[in-house]
Scaffold this active site. Sequence first.
Site, PDB file in Angstrom:
ATOM      1  N   GLU A   1     -26.119 -41.994  -9.347  1.00  0.00           N
ATOM      2  CA  GLU A   1     -25.795 -41.857  -7.922  1.00  0.00           C
ATOM      3  C   GLU A   1     -24.337 -42.773  -7.564  1.00  0.00           C
ATOM      4  O   GLU A   1     -23.530 -42.373  -7.006  1.00  0.00           O
ATOM      5  CB  GLU A   1     -26.692 -42.470  -7.122  1.00  0.00           C
TER       6      GLU A   1
ATOM      7  N   ASP B   1     -20.833 -41.494  -6.669  1.00  0.00           N
ATOM      8  CA  ASP B   1     -20.200 -42.043  -4.993  1.00  0.00           C
ATOM      9  C   ASP B   1     -19.077 -42.620  -5.338  1.00  0.00           C
ATOM     10  O   ASP B   1     -18.017 -42.503  -4.593  1.00  0.00           O
ATOM     11  CB  ASP B   1     -21.212 -42.602  -4.463  1.00  0.00           C
TER      12      ASP B   1
ATOM     13  N   SER C   1     -25.028 -35.092  -2.141  1.00  0.00           N
ATOM     14  CA  SER C   1     -24.687 -36.606  -2.354  1.00  0.00           C
ATOM     15  C   SER C   1     -23.422 -36.632  -3.158  1.00  0.00           C
ATOM     16  O   SER C   1     -22.544 -37.733  -3.300  1.00  0.00           O
ATOM     17  CB  SER C   1     -25.727 -37.390  -3.233  1.00  0.00           C
TER      18      SER C   1
ATOM     19  N   GLY D   1     -19.672 -20.969  14.511  1.00  0.00           N
ATOM     20  CA  GLY D   1     -19.733 -22.252  15.392  1.00  0.00           C
ATOM     21  C   GLY D   1     -20.704 -22.888  14.670  1.00  0.00           C
ATOM     22  O   GLY D   1     -20.830 -22.932  13.206  1.00  0.00           O
TER      23      GLY D   1
ATOM     24  N   ASP E   1     -23.751 -24.666  12.811  1.00  0.00           N
ATOM     25  CA  ASP E   1     -24.984 -24.409  12.366  1.00  0.00           C
ATOM     26  C   ASP E   1     -25.772 -25.273  11.387  1.00  0.00           C
ATOM     27  O   ASP E   1     -24.879 -26.107  11.061  1.00  0.00           O
ATOM     28  CB  ASP E   1     -25.088 -22.836  11.982  1.00  0.00           C
TER      29      ASP E   1
END
Length: 589
Positions: free
Chosen positions: A310, A314, A510, A571, A573
Amino acid sequence: MFATTLRAALSLVSFVSLFSIISASEWAFAVKESIHPPPGWVKCSSASPDRVLRLRIALPQPQFHVLEQHLMEISDPDHERYGRYLSKDQVDDLVRPYDESLDLVTQWLEKWGIYEEDISRSAAKDWVTVMISIRLAEQMLNTTYYIWRHVQDGAFIIRTTEYSLPRVLHSHVDLIQPTTSFGRWKAMRTATLDWKSDSEGSVNHRVSPASDTPTVYKNPVSGVTVDLSCNETVTVNRLQQLYNVVGYVPKIPTKNNRIGVTGFLEQYANIQDLNTFYADQVPQAVGTSFEFTSVNGGQNSQNLSESGVEAAIDTQLAYGLTYPIPGVFWSTRGTPPFIPDAKYPENGNEPYGDTTNKRALPISYARRVCDSFAQLGARGVSLLFAAGNGGVGDWGLQNRSEHLCFSNDGCNVTKFLPAFPASCPYVTSVGATNNIDEVGIFFSGGGFSDYFPRPSYQDEAVNDYLEKLPEGLYEGLYNPYGRGFPDVSALSIGYRFFWMGNAIFGTGTSAATPVVAALIALLSDYRLSVGLPTLGFLNPVLYKKGFAGFNDVTKGGNIGCGTDGFNATEGWDPGGSFNVSRLIPLANS
Ligand SMILES: *[C@@H]1O[C@H](CO)[C@@H](O)[C@H](O)[C@H]1NC(C)=O
Ligand SMILES: *[C@@H]1O[C@H](CO)[C@@H](O)[C@H](O)[C@H]1NC(C)=O
Ligand SMILES: *[C@@H]1O[C@H](CO)[C@@H](O)[C@H](O)[C@H]1NC(C)=O
Ligand SMILES: *[C@@H]1O[C@H](CO)[C@@H](O)[C@H](O)[C@H]1NC(C)=O
Ligand SMILES: *[C@@H]1O[C@H](CO)[C@@H](O)[C@H](O)[C@H]1NC(C)=O
Ligand SMILES: *[C@@H]1O[C@H](CO)[C@@H](O)[C@H](O)[C@H]1NC(C)=O
Ligand SMILES: *[C@@H]1O[C@H](CO)[C@@H](O)[C@H](O)[C@H]1NC(C)=O
């Protein structure tokens, strides 16, 4: 003189009343919180009484509504205070508890032999932390702690389903944890959909540069040109093309603007992996690193075998896309403050982590954590969280079972499971798209919060969406008055990055989140360069002016809980959102 004396006398009276008029019955226990254990957890045995718990007590923040008002004003591009962020001291003042709460809690702790020197307090004094034995905690809270095991992954945690406090403290304590919170703040499973090493599954130490396919593709709708290989391999170059930031060189690479990544549960960011990624995709950054900050004793292991997947995706995406804006890595301790024994290797004294699903969190806890994000927003920090990879439910990328969507309100009914903190109204949450055409993808977390009402900044957008849904669709499965999420989406499939020395592919929200964070950091850089403040809490400006700046995602959608989930439409959602690249003009507001 007279007035002063009178006031002194009055305060003496109130002081006396505080400590003497509390009757014995007010000190009697009353249940403070009681929950149904979330599905998946089985009670094993009572916890060893000599174990030490790091008990955190949250005192109410009576001025929170004032802080929230500040946050909304300074984040509203049409307000005269837009961008005038508060200092940490100003924010601390706004979350300070009543003196009476402080006094009563201190008095209660003293009754149990816990004195000021045993207590640590947050700067605003709204959190009190004590290290005490489970035996003492059980007495203080009239509860019993048990060891619970998770049926799927075998994890152990120490929790209770009910605790009590003296009646007099009920309005002076918001919550005490660890008690009833079973949320585990798991790091997003980054790459579970398309998880493979460079050479089809075998471990591969060869690190080759990303191939530069000359083929280009012109999106017939937007006109944008992207390398075809983008459909398979997402690199910094391709992201810059896709989001229109090719050639943008940050102008203010100073500490006025920084991009931060948080690491939890021993997710260490490895500098060697980062530099291998730079060599592959951001050559001008080779030889650079990040600023490390330890939170609560978090470590900075540079052992390549302890590189976190992770943390790798990142940091590589966030810093790689924004170089040379300074990168910060906050490492938060994820191990418990007591020695786990071999039988129950507890890993549960969790910090605020990346994500969890709300079913496992008592509402008191989710609210308090969410409110703490408002404090950061008020100080001008843009906070982004992944919307999760569970669609409207809570499966990993390979698990779409309907039964994972049972509620834990005691009714055992199926309900969509909004992710947290993505559904907190004070953060910006990031969903997932696929392909260079940016179609909403099935696993993208999204939906409506059961805990947080819809914030006014998204009222119009969400109303418009709900009106388009067929009458009665998903009735009872979601809360149409709740905060809708995610707020934005970005490409989430096929990222090339480096982990433990190997080139691998990553997929998931992520991966999208550091990308959106990086684009926001570039926009903040641009704003600083023209004398404007950074963007801060994004949502009011996103919803107010975002439609003009975004490319709408109108195809695809998410799924889950045995349903089709929410479709992308024109638009806003919850099944995939916008293209962030048209924001530069917006950044001039
Ligand atoms: C403590 O909790 C138990 C239930 O677990 C209850 O029976 C008992 O009355 C409580 N004690 C006090 C002093 O309230
Ligand atoms: C995003 O918006 C920009 C600016 O209008 C546009 O050039 C680009 O094609 C859009 N991206 C995609 C993938 O449609
Ligand atoms: C990208 O991949 C998707 C799914 O495989 C395919 O439908 C689409 O046509 C591809 N786009 C390009 C430009 O190759
Ligand atoms: C690096 O980490 C691995 C896995 O935790 C461990 O086995 C190894 O001993 C560590 N190496 C060093 C030099 O600390
Ligand atoms: C999906 O959930 C079921 C039921 O809990 C479990 O048996 C299975 O192992 C899960 N599959 C994956 C890939 O996690
Ligand atoms: C909830 O319902 C499911 C299916 O009807 C069942 O398998 C499960 O045991 C129930 N759980 C509880 C706690 O009643
Ligand atoms: C969502 O899209 C799918 C595929 O186009 C369609 O079958 C389904 O009816 C749509 N659902 C709603 C609620 O519009």
